[in-house]
Design a protein around this motif. Structure first.
Motif, mmCIF file in Angstrom:
data_model
loop_
_atom_site.group_PDB
_atom_site.id
_atom_site.type_symbol
_atom_site.label_atom_id
_atom_site.label_comp_id
_atom_site.label_asym_id
_atom_site.label_seq_id
_atom_site.Cartn_x
_atom_site.Cartn_y
_atom_site.Cartn_z
ATOM 1 N N ALA A 138 44.238 41.554 35.237
ATOM 2 C CA ALA A 138 45.468 41.357 36.021
ATOM 3 C C ALA A 138 46.713 41.556 35.168
ATOM 4 O O ALA A 138 47.730 42.101 35.637
ATOM 5 C CB ALA A 138 45.466 39.962 36.640
ATOM 6 N N TYR A 139 46.670 41.139 33.896
ATOM 7 C CA TYR A 139 47.836 41.256 33.018
ATOM 8 C C TYR A 139 48.121 42.709 32.671
ATOM 9 O O TYR A 139 49.274 43.169 32.747
ATOM 10 C CB TYR A 139 47.598 40.462 31.733
ATOM 11 C CG TYR A 139 47.413 38.988 31.951
ATOM 12 C CD1 TYR A 139 48.506 38.143 32.112
ATOM 13 C CD2 TYR A 139 46.132 38.429 32.010
ATOM 14 C CE1 TYR A 139 48.337 36.785 32.314
ATOM 15 C CE2 TYR A 139 45.955 37.071 32.217
ATOM 16 C CZ TYR A 139 47.060 36.257 32.370
ATOM 17 O OH TYR A 139 46.891 34.910 32.583
ATOM 18 N N ILE A 140 47.080 43.435 32.292
ATOM 19 C CA ILE A 140 47.275 44.843 31.927
ATOM 20 C C ILE A 140 47.700 45.657 33.139
ATOM 21 O O ILE A 140 48.606 46.493 33.051
ATOM 22 C CB ILE A 140 45.995 45.413 31.294
ATOM 23 C CG1 ILE A 140 45.685 44.690 29.983
ATOM 24 C CG2 ILE A 140 46.116 46.916 31.068
ATOM 25 C CD1 ILE A 140 44.375 45.090 29.346
ATOM 26 N N GLN A 141 47.072 45.406 34.283
ATOM 27 C CA GLN A 141 47.433 46.157 35.484
ATOM 28 C C GLN A 141 48.879 45.893 35.880
ATOM 29 O O GLN A 141 49.621 46.822 36.251
ATOM 30 C CB GLN A 141 46.506 45.787 36.643
ATOM 31 C CG GLN A 141 46.707 46.666 37.877
ATOM 32 C CD GLN A 141 46.503 48.139 37.575
ATOM 33 O OE1 GLN A 141 45.417 48.552 37.161
ATOM 34 N NE2 GLN A 141 47.539 48.950 37.761
ATOM 35 N N ALA A 142 49.327 44.634 35.773
ATOM 36 C CA ALA A 142 50.723 44.309 36.096
ATOM 37 C C ALA A 142 51.669 45.003 35.128
ATOM 38 O O ALA A 142 52.729 45.510 35.524
ATOM 39 C CB ALA A 142 50.930 42.801 36.057
#
Length: 256
Positions: A138-142
């Motif tokens: 979720a962090y990398i995608q955001a």
């Protein structure tokens, strides 16, 4: 004949085979990975000390002005206690374990694979290699989505040796390199790099390296001394992801 078969097995001819079959082939770092490892006996009985599955990737490091690519096992999982596999016998060993949070995303030149091996004394250890796909968490995608919305284009993704301060956590870091292709930062940076370093399951440290474009003679000297590079450090939780784009815009704008 039995002695002859043992001699052949000791040099890898007619010895046991191993094959790992996964329930899935795509994962996110931190997720459970599961499947079954099958061992098939060869031409003679063999004592197997252990079955191990290791998670591998590669990264680049520099030494003496040269670049080297190293393979690194970021996790090792032991499946069993010692056992004997008889001639032609087939055994199955179910397994499951969590992928390390530092497992890199398989984008750009980054590859991740499982290496399964049998530890057999006085013999060539048989092995099996399975490539897997690691998707952004979720962090990398955001971060990728926010960068794209701000006009940055992803140019390169690779793993490099971790800065000295982080080598106690991980031997490498994955860098996402962007160029400002459009939007408010176009023409203002040579490149911007994102690095995501997990700080547990619910926090990530985001390191951003901003490399400003050279303008004028003074900037040429700054570039030669790496003074045109600036660093931004953020600690992110899940609650920060919805506002990440505006926060990145504000932070990066300070160096434009």
């Amino acid at each position: 004949m039995s002695i002859f078969n043992k001699v052949l097995a000791s040099v890898g001819v007619g010895n046991a085979k191993v094959d790992t079959k996964l329930n899935n082939s795509a994962f996110v770092a931190g997720e459970m990975i599961s499947g079954v490892t099958e061992v098939v006996g060869g031409n003679t009985a063999q004592n197997v000390d252990s079955i191990y599955i290791k998670v591998y990737t590669t990264y680049e490091r520099e030494a003496n002005d040269n670049k080297y690519t190293d393979s690194v096992a970021i996790y090792s999982h032991k499946l069993n206690e010692p056992f004997t596999i008889e001639k032609g016998e087939k055994k199955a060993f179910p397994f499951s374990f969590s992928l390390p949070l530092i497992t890199p995303v398989t984008m750009g030149r980054t590859r991740v694979w499982l290496q399964t091996g049998l530890d057999i004394k006085n013999a060539v250890d048989p092995g099996d290699k399975d490539m897997i796909e690691i998707r952004p968490n979720a962090y990398i995608q955001a971060g990728l989505t926010a960068a794209q919305n701000l006009g940055f284009k992803l140019r390169k993704v690779d793993c490099e040796e971790a800065p000295r301060a982080y080598r106690g956590i991980t031997p490498f870091v994955q860098e996402f390199e962007f160029i400002a292709a459009s939007g408010p930062f176009r023409g203002k940076f040579d490149e911007v790099e994102f690095t995501f370093i997990p700080k547990g399951s619910d926090q990530v440290e985001l390191l951003i390296q901003v490399d400003r474009k050279v303008r004028g003679l003074g900037s040429l000297f700054s570039e030669a001394l790496n003074m045109d590079e600036s660093y931004i450090r953020m600690t992110l939780s899940k609650a920060d992801l919805s506002s990440l784009e505006s926060r990145l815009n504000q932070e990066i704008a300070r160096y434009s």
